[in-house]
Write a protein that holds these residues in place. Structure first.
Motif, PDB file in Angstrom:
ATOM      1  N   ASN A 245       5.127  -7.044  -4.051  1.00 41.65           N
ATOM      2  CA  ASN A 245       5.440  -6.293  -2.811  1.00 41.65           C
ATOM      3  C   ASN A 245       4.256  -6.529  -2.048  1.00 41.65           C
ATOM      4  OD1 ASN A 245       7.022  -5.355  -0.722  1.00 41.65           O
ATOM      5  ND2 ASN A 245       6.190  -3.157  -1.344  1.00 41.65           N
ATOM      6  N   GLU A 246       2.996  -6.437  -2.716  1.00 43.14           N
ATOM      7  CA  GLU A 246       1.504  -6.368  -1.852  1.00 43.14           C
ATOM      8  C   GLU A 246       1.302  -7.918  -1.633  1.00 43.14           C
ATOM      9  OE1 GLU A 246      -2.339  -6.059  -0.427  1.00 43.14           O
ATOM     10  OE2 GLU A 246      -0.483  -4.858  -0.791  1.00 43.14           O
TER      11      GLU A 246
ATOM     12  N   ASN B 184       1.612   0.642  -5.839  1.00 44.48           N
ATOM     13  CA  ASN B 184       2.757   1.288  -6.181  1.00 44.48           C
ATOM     14  C   ASN B 184       2.819   1.938  -7.750  1.00 44.48           C
ATOM     15  OD1 ASN B 184       3.480  -0.825  -8.092  1.00 44.48           O
ATOM     16  ND2 ASN B 184       4.259  -2.142  -6.582  1.00 44.48           N
TER      17      ASN B 184
ATOM     18  N   ASN C 154       5.161   4.435  -3.623  1.00 42.04           N
ATOM     19  CA  ASN C 154       4.249   3.533  -3.297  1.00 42.04           C
ATOM     20  C   ASN C 154       3.266   4.050  -1.975  1.00 42.04           C
ATOM     21  OD1 ASN C 154       5.677   2.981  -0.936  1.00 42.04           O
ATOM     22  ND2 ASN C 154       6.580   1.061  -1.965  1.00 42.04           N
ATOM     23  N   PHE C 155       2.036   3.543  -2.017  1.00 41.64           N
ATOM     24  CA  PHE C 155       1.177   4.010  -0.595  1.00 41.64           C
ATOM     25  C   PHE C 155       0.174   3.128  -0.580  1.00 41.64           C
ATOM     26  CE2 PHE C 155      -0.719   5.554  -4.502  1.00 41.64           C
ATOM     27  CZ  PHE C 155      -2.143   5.401  -4.214  1.00 41.64           C
ATOM     28  N   LYS C 156      -0.093   3.167   0.870  1.00 40.91           N
ATOM     29  CA  LYS C 156      -1.262   2.343   1.218  1.00 40.91           C
ATOM     30  C   LYS C 156      -2.562   2.876   1.029  1.00 40.91           C
ATOM     31  CE  LYS C 156      -0.304  -1.232   3.964  1.00 40.91           C
ATOM     32  NZ  LYS C 156      -0.404  -2.143   4.811  1.00 40.91           N
TER      33      LYS C 156
ATOM     34  N   ASN D 153      -1.221  -2.120  -0.780  1.00 37.41           N
ATOM     35  CA  ASN D 153      -0.188  -1.305  -0.989  1.00 37.41           C
ATOM     36  C   ASN D 153      -0.191  -1.235  -2.806  1.00 37.41           C
ATOM     37  OD1 ASN D 153       2.252  -0.145  -1.212  1.00 37.41           O
ATOM     38  ND2 ASN D 153       3.388  -1.951  -0.825  1.00 37.41           N
TER      39      ASN D 153
ATOM     40  N   ILE E 144       3.478  -8.851   1.447  1.00 39.25           N
ATOM     41  CA  ILE E 144       2.944  -8.289   2.547  1.00 39.25           C
ATOM     42  C   ILE E 144       1.559  -8.902   3.189  1.00 39.25           C
ATOM     43  CG2 ILE E 144       1.575  -6.270   3.591  1.00 39.25           C
ATOM     44  CD1 ILE E 144       3.562  -4.273   1.642  1.00 39.25           C
TER      45      ILE E 144
END
Length: 154
Positions: free
Chosen positions: A39-40, A32, A23-25, A30, A43
């Protein structure tokens, strides 16, 4: 390759090597490899909670009207909570978490009810009756439709 193992390979373009990550921003969102939005959303809720607690004194203030507090929510917290929501694939659980976050803020804005000398917390129905605006889930749907129309026109 066997079942359950992940093949992590790097992408090579001319002299550059790009490492594959889980994953990355990107632009504040975010992303993945499974396109999982849970998950986003966590957040986003966490960021909205941080914003809420930063503004908590204003939400508790007796000097500000309910209307001003609603505007604070709509202009500061809701955009944080729904940033990049146009592309989210949400489940009922995700939508309920978002609605719960919204109701927590609205309960702070509208305060408790005094009944027979005892304060009690407002129910979800009472909060929605006072708010009289579409909830967060309706807002999410409208933003998705708006974005789909934009994509269709381009």
């Amino acid at each position: 390759m066997t079942r359950g193992t992940k093949d992590i390979s790097n992408l090579v373009v001319e002299n550059y090597t790009f490492q594959q990550v889980e994953n990355f921003k990107y632009l504040g969102a975010n992303i993945n490899q499974n396109n999982n939005m849970h998950n986003e959303i966590k957040i986003r809720i966490s960021a909205a909670n941080k914003g809420y607690y930063a503004l908590e004194k204003l939400f508790k203030s007796k000097l500000l009207s309910r209307r001003s507090k609603e505007r604070l929510y709509l202009s500061f917290l809701r955009p944080v909570l729904t940033f990049a929501c146009e592309t989210w694939l949400t489940t009922k659980e995700d939508e309920e978490k978002m609605a719960c976050c919204e109701r927590r803020v609205l309960r702070r804005i509208y305060g408790p009810i005094l009944e027979n000398g005892v304060y009690r917390r407002r129910t979800n129905v009472e909060v929605q009756q006072i708010y009289q605006k579409p909830g967060i889930n309706a807002y999410l749907k409208s933003k998705r439709i708006e974005w789909a129309g934009h994509v269709w026109r381009s």
